[in-house]
Enzyme design. Structure first.
Site, PDB file in Angstrom:
ATOM      1  N   LYS A   1       6.071  -4.701  79.966  1.00 23.79           N
ATOM      2  CA  LYS A   1       5.553  -5.436  78.814  1.00 23.79           C
ATOM      3  C   LYS A   1       4.371  -6.294  79.250  1.00 23.79           C
ATOM      4  CE  LYS A   1       6.769  -6.220  74.405  1.00 23.79           C
ATOM      5  NZ  LYS A   1       6.990  -5.108  73.434  1.00 23.79           N
TER       6      LYS A   1
ATOM      7  N   THR B   1      11.390  -2.806  76.368  1.00 28.85           N
ATOM      8  CA  THR B   1      10.376  -3.809  76.699  1.00 28.85           C
ATOM      9  C   THR B   1      10.478  -5.028  75.786  1.00 28.85           C
ATOM     10  OG1 THR B   1       8.663  -2.786  75.304  1.00 28.85           O
ATOM     11  CG2 THR B   1       8.811  -2.046  77.598  1.00 28.85           C
TER      12      THR B   1
ATOM     13  N   GLN C   1     -22.806 -13.431 100.185  1.00 26.99           N
ATOM     14  CA  GLN C   1     -21.868 -13.076 101.258  1.00 26.99           C
ATOM     15  C   GLN C   1     -21.578 -14.273 102.155  1.00 26.99           C
ATOM     16  OE1 GLN C   1     -24.307 -11.212 100.057  1.00 26.99           O
ATOM     17  NE2 GLN C   1     -24.194  -9.070 100.701  1.00 26.99           N
TER      18      GLN C   1
END
Length: 319
Positions: free
Chosen positions: A14, A73, A249
């Protein structure tokens, strides 16, 4: 991804289970110099939860349409919401562990669980009173800025649920630094059209993930080693402000080193980032001068990077 022992993928669950818990246990954390954050009242403890399960006995529900072992679910949704009311802790990670352990106890035929939650942030509004201005303890506003999240994988061993993997995160950070970033010295050849930049506005989208040496520190704040996302974002903000960064980076490397240096209880920090730097329309005539920019044209660049405690030991002087 949940798999059977045979290696076959099998799961169902779910998503978008929206849970708005009020008056959870307050969170108190160890303060650090780089952040003013000391905790949360948890008056609103709200999450969007995704939950999935797997088991060998569920194979027949796929192959034969046999639903005798299937937990609907809708039942999962109700279980999550009602167990949230029973949770006595103060962290998202602890809530996920509590739900998972309780579910495995209630349904002993379930072999594995994956659970993930996004914290839905609400902040107190500022109100006037006789003494000036203060944060309301009754009225809150929904924030759509960055948010905390967590994910866990549970497996059954010896009849009990065991936490196999965990990760905490701060998601959907969006930061623009108007000056003090550059990008030059990269490979130039017949395919290169990008000009070098020695002082550019840098707009980044960033997700930061971290794992603990001891997962119990994430699930139980009373251990005294819980790392709140608020302190993580304060460290990231401070590093971005202070760095004259030559690239995204290097920026995320420096943020990661700072996080590991401040929190010895963490084993690893992981980054997913992308470059959304604005396109220049009117170039500033001088530093801190007037410029005009617009949204960048697609596509966009992205980066991924992981640092461990070994990186801190190797380059600890850079933290």
């Amino acid at each position: 991804m949940l798999k059977l022992r045979s290696g076959r993928t099998l799961y169902y669950g779910k998503g978008d289970v929206l849970s708005y818990r009020t008056y959870a246990a307050p969170l108190t954390v160890r303060p650090i110099e780089a952040s003013p954050y000391k905790g949360d009242s948890n008056i609103i403890f709200a999450h969007n939860i995704t939950f999935s399960v797997s088991s060998e006995v569920l194979l027949s529900s796929f192959t034969e349409g046999d639903n005798t072992q299937v937990v609907a679910t809708d039942s999962m949704k109700n279980f999550i919401l009602r167990q949230t009311a029973q949770y006595g802790g103060s962290t998202t990670e602890g809530l996920l562990a509590f739900i998972s352990e309780r579910f495995m106890e209630r349904y002993p035929h379930i072999d594995a669980i994956e659970i993930q939650a996004d914290r839905l942030p609400f902040s107190a509004v500022t109100v006037a009173d006789d003494s000036g201005w203060s944060d309301s303890q009754l009225v809150f506003r929904r924030s759509h800025n960055e948010h905390a999240s967590a994910s866990q994988k549970w497996k059954r061993e010896g009849g009990a649920g065991i936490l196999a993997e965990h990760e905490s995160a701060l998601s959907q950070i969006q930061l623009i630094k108007v000056s003090g970033s550059s990008f030059y010295g990269f490979v130039r050849d017949e395919y290169t059209t990008l000009p070098e930049s020695f002082d550019r506005p840098l707009f980044i989208f960033l997700d930061i993930f971290w794992t603990y040496i001891d997962a119990g520190d994430a699930c139980d704040s009373t251990h005294g080693n819980y790392v709140p996302s608020e302190q993580i974002h304060d460290l990231a903000h401070t590093q971005f402000h202070a760095e004259q960064s030559p690239s995204i980076q290097h920026l995320i490397y420096r943020i990661g080193m700072s996080i590991l240096a401040h929190f010895p209880q963490l084993a690893e920090v992981r980054f997913e980032s992308n470059n959304r730097t604005w396109e220049t329309i009117v170039e500033p005539e001088q530093s801190a001068g007037a410029g005009v920019y617009t949204e960048p044209r697609p596509p966009y660049g992205f980066q991924g990077f992981t640092l461990s405690r070994a990186d801190l030991e190797d380059g600890g002087d850079e933290a």
